[in-house]
Design an enzyme around this catalytic site. Sequence first.
Site, mmCIF file in Angstrom:
data_model
loop_
_atom_site.group_PDB
_atom_site.id
_atom_site.type_symbol
_atom_site.label_atom_id
_atom_site.label_comp_id
_atom_site.label_asym_id
_atom_site.label_seq_id
_atom_site.Cartn_x
_atom_site.Cartn_y
_atom_site.Cartn_z
ATOM 1 C CG PHE A 233 -2.004 1.001 1.251
ATOM 2 C CD1 PHE A 233 -3.294 0.642 0.891
ATOM 3 C CD2 PHE A 233 -1.754 2.314 1.630
ATOM 4 C CE1 PHE A 233 -4.325 1.574 0.918
ATOM 5 C CE2 PHE A 233 -2.768 3.249 1.660
ATOM 6 C CZ PHE A 233 -4.063 2.887 1.302
ATOM 7 C CB ILE A 235 -0.316 7.595 -0.659
ATOM 8 C CG1 ILE A 235 -1.591 6.780 -0.450
ATOM 9 C CG2 ILE A 235 -0.644 8.980 -1.219
ATOM 10 C CD1 ILE A 235 -2.454 6.611 -1.685
ATOM 11 C CG HIS A 244 -5.331 11.603 -1.938
ATOM 12 N ND1 HIS A 244 -6.496 11.925 -2.601
ATOM 13 C CD2 HIS A 244 -4.576 12.731 -1.932
ATOM 14 C CE1 HIS A 244 -6.439 13.194 -2.997
ATOM 15 N NE2 HIS A 244 -5.297 13.703 -2.598
ATOM 16 C CD GLU A 268 2.493 -9.855 3.238
ATOM 17 O OE1 GLU A 268 3.617 -10.379 3.220
ATOM 18 O OE2 GLU A 268 1.872 -9.569 2.201
#
Length: 427
Positions: A233, A235, A244, A268
């Site tokens: 993940f 950004i 966001h 995870e």
Amino acid sequence: MATVDWTADANEALTLSLVRAEEDKQVLGGEETYEEFHPTFTYPIYGEDEKIYGYQDLVIDLRFASGSLAQYLSVRYAQKLDASTTVDNVEGILKEFIPPDYDTDEAAFLTRVQEDAASFKPVGSVVHTYTRPAPSTSGSSSATREVVEYEVYHATWNDPGFREYHRRMQIFILLYIEAGSYISEDDDAWQFFVLYEKRKRQNGTKTYHFIGYSSVYKFYCFPEKHRLRLSQFIIVPPYQHQGHGSELYKTIYNYALLTPLISELTVEDPAEAFEDLRDRNDLRMLLANENFMKEGFGNEAVSHGGGKVRKRKTRARANPMGAPSGTVKGTKKMGPPIDKAWSETFRTQLKMAGRQWQRLMEMLILMHLDSADIQAARAYRLQVKERLYRFNFEILAQLEKEERLEKLEETFQSLREDYLRILEMIK
């Protein structure tokens, strides 16, 4: 004579930029900048010490077209040591981690940025959209400000062109996620959610700009469903701390919730920052769930403020927990102690992982705990400690009883303080 230092910090030397076409730059707000930011980590590329030897004033200029992520690489320095086996091959090392079609000619790259900006369209299908007011430009007022659109796309390896696109964006995983690594393109269980800004030019044309993405993995779950595990993940820094990440996370969660064959969304090994983001969004979702709040805390627990408990006057004794003042005594499904069968039914319906669900229940009970109810405070403490004991059984079982109880109390108090910190974020 002073000794010359030929060692450079790789994190400082590597400069990243998301480059926009000139027409796209014209509509940017005065505070917006998407160029010349640095990575958090470079050890997957340049080694554990994150040092590069053999150069003075080293600059590694890695640029991306803001939408297509086409790349440009330039290595500059004031001075380089004479050819030696100890001098690091800066470009030679980095090029092993990016696609081979990167530009080294700046003019050619800028031409490519202009062309790609007009032609690039995201791969996959739109699964979520949202809008924000555009950052103000000089001379603009709030009444005349444009609205910026944002879109999340769901993609798999089967979408034409996505493999090539993924090879361009995956380097951000190495640069910003500790222990991050590249994933196998041969595994069809991977799915992706990619977030873009969709910005209008002065002539009305809209162009796309990469913000970040998440990779999720689909596991078989007996007897006929799948468990979705959120694995990576990211950004990118110019877009961080603007909400966001929450939009991307909520998109993934809602995708899992609305897909019948997915039984659960897990995460995870989450980093602390992501765990906070996840907690905030999960808590807000539960507070806004009217059925859950009514059954858990009673009708008085539901309000237009998103599930906050209305306060009532009480001649309360000193709060033994240090918890926020609340109003609901432990008489509903949330207790304490919680009704485990009821809780498990909601957990299954909302497709949340067991440990995360238990933590959320503990936070919500703490949030709504009556400061005057010593019996409820004790029941809450025992509920949390029971979970902590089971979770840390192998370590705690080796301790003497007195030391074990002391360790449990210490862990409970630390956890409670962290829960209060998180609850403060959602007020």
